[in-house]
Design a protein around this motif. Structure first.
Motif, short mmCIF file in Angstrom:
data_model
loop_
_atom_site.label_atom_id
_atom_site.label_comp_id
_atom_site.label_asym_id
_atom_site.label_seq_id
_atom_site.Cartn_x
_atom_site.Cartn_y
_atom_site.Cartn_z
N GLU A 89 0.83 -1.29 0.02
CA GLU A 89 0.04 0.15 0.02
C GLU A 89 0.74 1.26 0.14
OE1 GLU A 89 -2.63 -0.39 3.47
OE2 GLU A 89 -3.66 -2.16 2.45
N HIS A 90 2.13 1.22 0.31
CA HIS A 90 3.07 2.34 0.47
C HIS A 90 4.28 1.75 -0.23
CE1 HIS A 90 0.01 4.20 3.05
NE2 HIS A 90 -0.21 3.03 3.59
N HIS A 91 4.56 1.42 -1.34
CA HIS A 91 5.61 0.81 -1.89
C HIS A 91 6.72 1.86 -2.08
CE1 HIS A 91 4.84 2.76 -5.75
NE2 HIS A 91 3.49 2.41 -5.76
N ASP A 92 6.35 3.17 -2.15
CA ASP A 92 7.67 4.37 -2.19
C ASP A 92 7.75 4.65 -0.86
OD1 ASP A 92 5.20 5.24 -1.40
OD2 ASP A 92 5.34 7.24 -2.53
N LYS A 93 7.56 4.02 0.23
CA LYS A 93 7.90 4.57 1.56
C LYS A 93 8.62 3.31 2.19
CE LYS A 93 6.77 8.87 1.65
NZ LYS A 93 7.98 9.73 1.71
N PHE A 94 8.19 2.17 2.17
CA PHE A 94 8.47 1.15 3.12
C PHE A 94 9.10 -0.31 2.11
CE2 PHE A 94 5.21 2.95 5.58
CZ PHE A 94 5.66 3.49 6.61
N GLY A 95 9.99 -1.08 2.56
CA GLY A 95 10.32 -2.34 2.56
C GLY A 95 10.21 -2.90 3.79
N PHE A 96 10.50 -4.32 3.82
CA PHE A 96 10.55 -5.31 5.31
C PHE A 96 11.47 -6.29 5.06
CE2 PHE A 96 7.74 -8.03 2.81
CZ PHE A 96 7.66 -9.28 3.46
N PHE A 97 11.88 -6.68 6.42
CA PHE A 97 12.58 -7.84 6.49
C PHE A 97 11.83 -8.92 7.04
CE2 PHE A 97 16.10 -4.65 7.40
CZ PHE A 97 17.20 -5.09 6.49
N GLY A 120 7.84 -10.75 -1.44
CA GLY A 120 8.87 -9.65 -1.89
C GLY A 120 9.58 -9.15 -0.86
N ALA A 121 10.15 -9.87 0.08
CA ALA A 121 10.64 -9.31 1.23
C ALA A 121 12.17 -8.97 0.86
CB ALA A 121 10.92 -10.25 2.31
N ASP A 122 12.57 -7.96 1.48
CA ASP A 122 13.84 -7.27 1.18
C ASP A 122 15.04 -7.96 1.86
OD1 ASP A 122 13.31 -4.69 -0.17
OD2 ASP A 122 11.57 -4.67 1.31
N GLY A 123 14.70 -9.01 2.64
CA GLY A 123 15.70 -9.69 3.42
C GLY A 123 14.87 -10.36 4.68
N VAL A 306 22.91 0.72 -2.92
CA VAL A 306 23.61 -0.25 -3.39
C VAL A 306 23.50 -1.77 -2.99
CG1 VAL A 306 26.16 -1.19 -3.76
CG2 VAL A 306 25.63 1.39 -3.85
N LEU A 307 23.15 -1.74 -1.60
CA LEU A 307 22.90 -2.88 -0.86
C LEU A 307 21.61 -3.72 -1.33
CD1 LEU A 307 23.76 -5.09 1.16
CD2 LEU A 307 22.73 -3.85 2.91
N PHE A 308 20.46 -2.72 -1.46
CA PHE A 308 19.10 -3.36 -1.65
C PHE A 308 18.75 -3.32 -2.93
CE2 PHE A 308 19.40 -2.34 3.02
CZ PHE A 308 18.91 -3.53 3.45
N ARG A 309 18.17 -4.16 -3.63
CA ARG A 309 17.57 -4.07 -4.95
C ARG A 309 16.36 -3.22 -5.09
NH1 ARG A 309 16.94 -10.52 -6.06
NH2 ARG A 309 16.30 -10.41 -4.02
N ARG A 310 15.79 -3.10 -4.13
CA ARG A 310 14.50 -2.19 -4.04
C ARG A 310 14.79 -0.68 -4.71
NH1 ARG A 310 9.34 -2.11 -2.03
NH2 ARG A 310 9.95 -4.03 -0.98
#
Length: 320
Positions: A89-97, A120-123, A306-310
């Motif tokens: 719902e807020h893909h431009d603001k958040f990712g998650f482990f 689609g977790a970031d880690g 650099v670290l996160f593909r997102r």
């Protein structure tokens, strides 16, 4: 100064059902701090105040395993589904482990696969010790192999030490730092970074005591007969580190002198760390007496890009 454009890799999420479940289990806080309330609106308001444009959300200690594998697996699905919905719902603001179920290795592998493939977790976030068993333990190798195949970023967060606490000293003040340091030592002692080279480990709170005491800690590799101490130092320096509650003129120079270039990331630890604490440490990071402009940009957002593909598209734009 200009908007700092921070990417926060250490913001905690507390899904309502998870907080209610913890309280039913008799858990009213973490590390000596009462369970705070997290909402999207509250997070966005704090992010605006901090100059944060993106945050990667994670569940803090005690995680979801309180002694029952089945309950842990069910609650991991709850918190990960909730976090994934917030991100959607807020893909431009958040990712998650994603939260896993250690010491239940089979459950952790299953949930890691679901989190990466379906959500689609970031880690993933792993607690430094799981009911007394530290990361690096051979029993966790099957999970490390799975995470290696996913090229995973693993956010290592401290938990309660497997022993009696000291009355009057909150766990977050010192025990958490020791817990992270122990996990880092055990990961390197057991050669996890070299056996599973596709995993990138991010250590909370500037790695606890590790950067400051790294040479002394590495000498213990000789005492245990585990690793060459200089090789261990190189592995320690290759971890990633966040600045949560650690961006001070006393701590940050040690971290920057030790960690490999590009391996220091911004973290706030909100909402367990109150806004006043975040504001204080942010002011130190923003001070020209603490950091030069290039290093500040790297910590605030460039290293995370650099670290996160997102954030790959952001990196392209910023480099243009």
């Amino acid at each position: 100064m200009n908007h700092p454009d921070r990417i926060d890799v250490h913001q905690h999420i507390l899904p309502p059902e998870y907080s209610q479940w913890l309280r039913r289990q008799g858990v009213a806080g973490a590390g000596g701090i009462d369970l705070p309330r997290w909402t999207v609106d509250g997070a966005l308001e704090v992010m605006e105040a901090f100059g944060t444009t993106r945050s990667i959300l994670s569940v803090s200690t005690p995680g979801v395993h309180l002694g029952d594998d089945r309950e842990a697996r069910a609650m991991a699905r709850v918190v990960n589904d909730y976090a994934a919905q917030v991100v959607s719902e807020h893909h431009d603001k958040f990712g998650f482990f994603a939260t896993l179920t250690l010491p239940d290795v089979d459950g952790a592998i299953a949930e890691a696969n679901r989190a990466f493939i379906e959500l689609g977790a970031d880690g993933v976030v792993l607690i430094a010790n799981s009911r007394g068993t530290y990361l690096g333990d051979p029993s966790f190798d099957p999970l490390m192999e799975e995470l290696n195949q996913h090229n995973a970023v693993v956010f290592v967060h401290p938990g309660e030490l497997p022993g009696e606490s000291v009355d009057g000293i909150p766990s977050f003040a010192m025990d958490f730092l020791l817990d992270t340091t122990r996990a880092a030592f055990n990961l390197v002692k057991c050669n996890i970074p070299r056996r599973f080279p596709n995993i990138r480990f991010v250590l909370s709170h500037a790695g606890g005591f590790l950067p400051y005491a790294s040479h002394r800690i590495s000498l213990a590799m000789v005492a245990t007969g585990a690793r060459d101490p200089f090789e261990a130092l190189r592995d320690f320096a290759d971890f990633y580190y966040d600045t949560a509650l650690s961006g001070s003129p006393a701590a940050l120079p040690s971290l920057l002198a030790f960690a490999n270039p590009g391996h220091v990331l911004y973290g706030s630890d909100w909402p367990f760390a109150p806004v006043a604490a975040g504001t204080y440490f942010n002011s130190l990071l923003d001070s020209t007496e603490t950091l030069d402009d290039t290093t500040r940009v790297e910590i605030n957002h460039r290293n995370a890009e650099v670290l996160f593909r997102r954030f790959a598209s952001r990196l392209t734009v910023n480099d243009a």
